[in-house]
Design an enzyme around this catalytic site. Sequence first.
Site, mmCIF file in Angstrom:
data_model
loop_
_atom_site.group_PDB
_atom_site.id
_atom_site.type_symbol
_atom_site.label_atom_id
_atom_site.label_comp_id
_atom_site.label_asym_id
_atom_site.label_seq_id
_atom_site.Cartn_x
_atom_site.Cartn_y
_atom_site.Cartn_z
ATOM 1 N N HIS A 95 37.534 34.366 47.489
ATOM 2 C CA HIS A 95 36.318 34.389 46.503
ATOM 3 C C HIS A 95 34.786 34.782 47.275
ATOM 4 O O HIS A 95 35.281 34.438 48.616
ATOM 5 C CB HIS A 95 36.226 33.386 45.728
ATOM 6 C CG HIS A 95 35.718 33.619 44.474
ATOM 7 N ND1 HIS A 95 34.489 33.546 44.337
ATOM 8 C CD2 HIS A 95 35.992 34.300 43.482
ATOM 9 C CE1 HIS A 95 33.711 33.544 43.251
ATOM 10 N NE2 HIS A 95 35.111 33.450 42.639
ATOM 11 N N GLU A 165 36.164 42.424 42.323
ATOM 12 C CA GLU A 165 35.219 41.230 41.718
ATOM 13 C C GLU A 165 33.866 41.767 42.225
ATOM 14 O O GLU A 165 33.414 41.142 43.349
ATOM 15 C CB GLU A 165 35.177 39.815 42.055
ATOM 16 C CG GLU A 165 36.358 38.908 41.334
ATOM 17 C CD GLU A 165 36.082 37.794 40.764
ATOM 18 O OE1 GLU A 165 36.109 37.322 40.125
ATOM 19 O OE2 GLU A 165 35.783 37.185 42.019
HETATM 20 P P1 PGA Z 1 31.332 35.474 36.787
HETATM 21 O O1 PGA Z 1 32.434 34.760 38.005
HETATM 22 O O2 PGA Z 1 32.376 35.434 35.456
HETATM 23 O O3 PGA Z 1 31.149 33.576 36.380
HETATM 24 O O4 PGA Z 1 30.477 36.040 36.535
HETATM 25 C C1 PGA Z 1 33.964 35.467 37.814
HETATM 26 C C2 PGA Z 1 33.801 35.061 39.532
HETATM 27 O O5 PGA Z 1 33.390 34.526 40.302
HETATM 28 O O6 PGA Z 1 35.238 35.239 39.942
#
Ligand code: PGA
Length: 247
Positions: A95, A165
């Site tokens: 992540h 992401e």
């Molecule tokens: P967020 O986070 O939906 O708060 O932007 C997503 C993530 O980091 O998995």
Amino acid sequence: MEFILASNWKTGIDDYNEAIKWIKNVSFFVKNNDFKLRKARVIAAVPYPFLGLNTDFDLEIFSQNLSHVGRGAYTGEVTINMLKSMKIKGSIVGHSERRHIFAETNELINKKVLLLQENEMDIILCIGETLEEKRSGQAYKVLYSQVTEALKGFHKFENLIIAYEPVWAIGTGIPISIEDLKEMESFIRDVFKKDYRIENIRLLYGGSVNKDFVNEIKENTTINGVLVGSASWKSEEFIKIIENFVN
Ligand code: PGA
């Protein structure tokens, strides 16, 4: 197409009673909508102390991380065997908060990926470029090395989920534009087709996902689902996100 709706609790749910309530609400919803959800997996990636919470079997509990070390003298670490022996199905790996706040490298992430593979557990591998990398035209290069370096020696693609992401969209309240998402989707899918001969890699989007954005994702892309942070911390909101994606 298989749908995957994953909630990343991060430390956004940090109270035991709140955690129990969330799990109860979402499990109840998943169980009662089994007919609609037959094609969907619902996942909660919870903090370590909550991994043992009882859940309806239809709601999958994932870890948010694991250690690259095994049994031994490693104070404070959580090993693959701790997760496996508690019947945890899988873990998020790489992540962006692990990469950027805790300095995790692709090499370290690869070690964790291989441990999960050895133990036949599922992997949500997060990849994503920073704003600087995007602006300087490095996004594809960064994503390519995040994928290929994390997947050295990896072959169990049936256990792999990729979560794209973009770092600049996480926690900002502003998701990526649909046009950009379509481009990134096709780039990532092409990497898997060309480099690994995988036609349909499971691909999630994450970064400020909310209940309206999931409708746009569904209408305009072939992305399999979402990895949701803050908008999933209230169970009612996460349930709306699931409903919008699945219906
Ligand atoms: P967020 O986070 O939906 O708060 O932007 C997503 C993530 O980091 O998995």
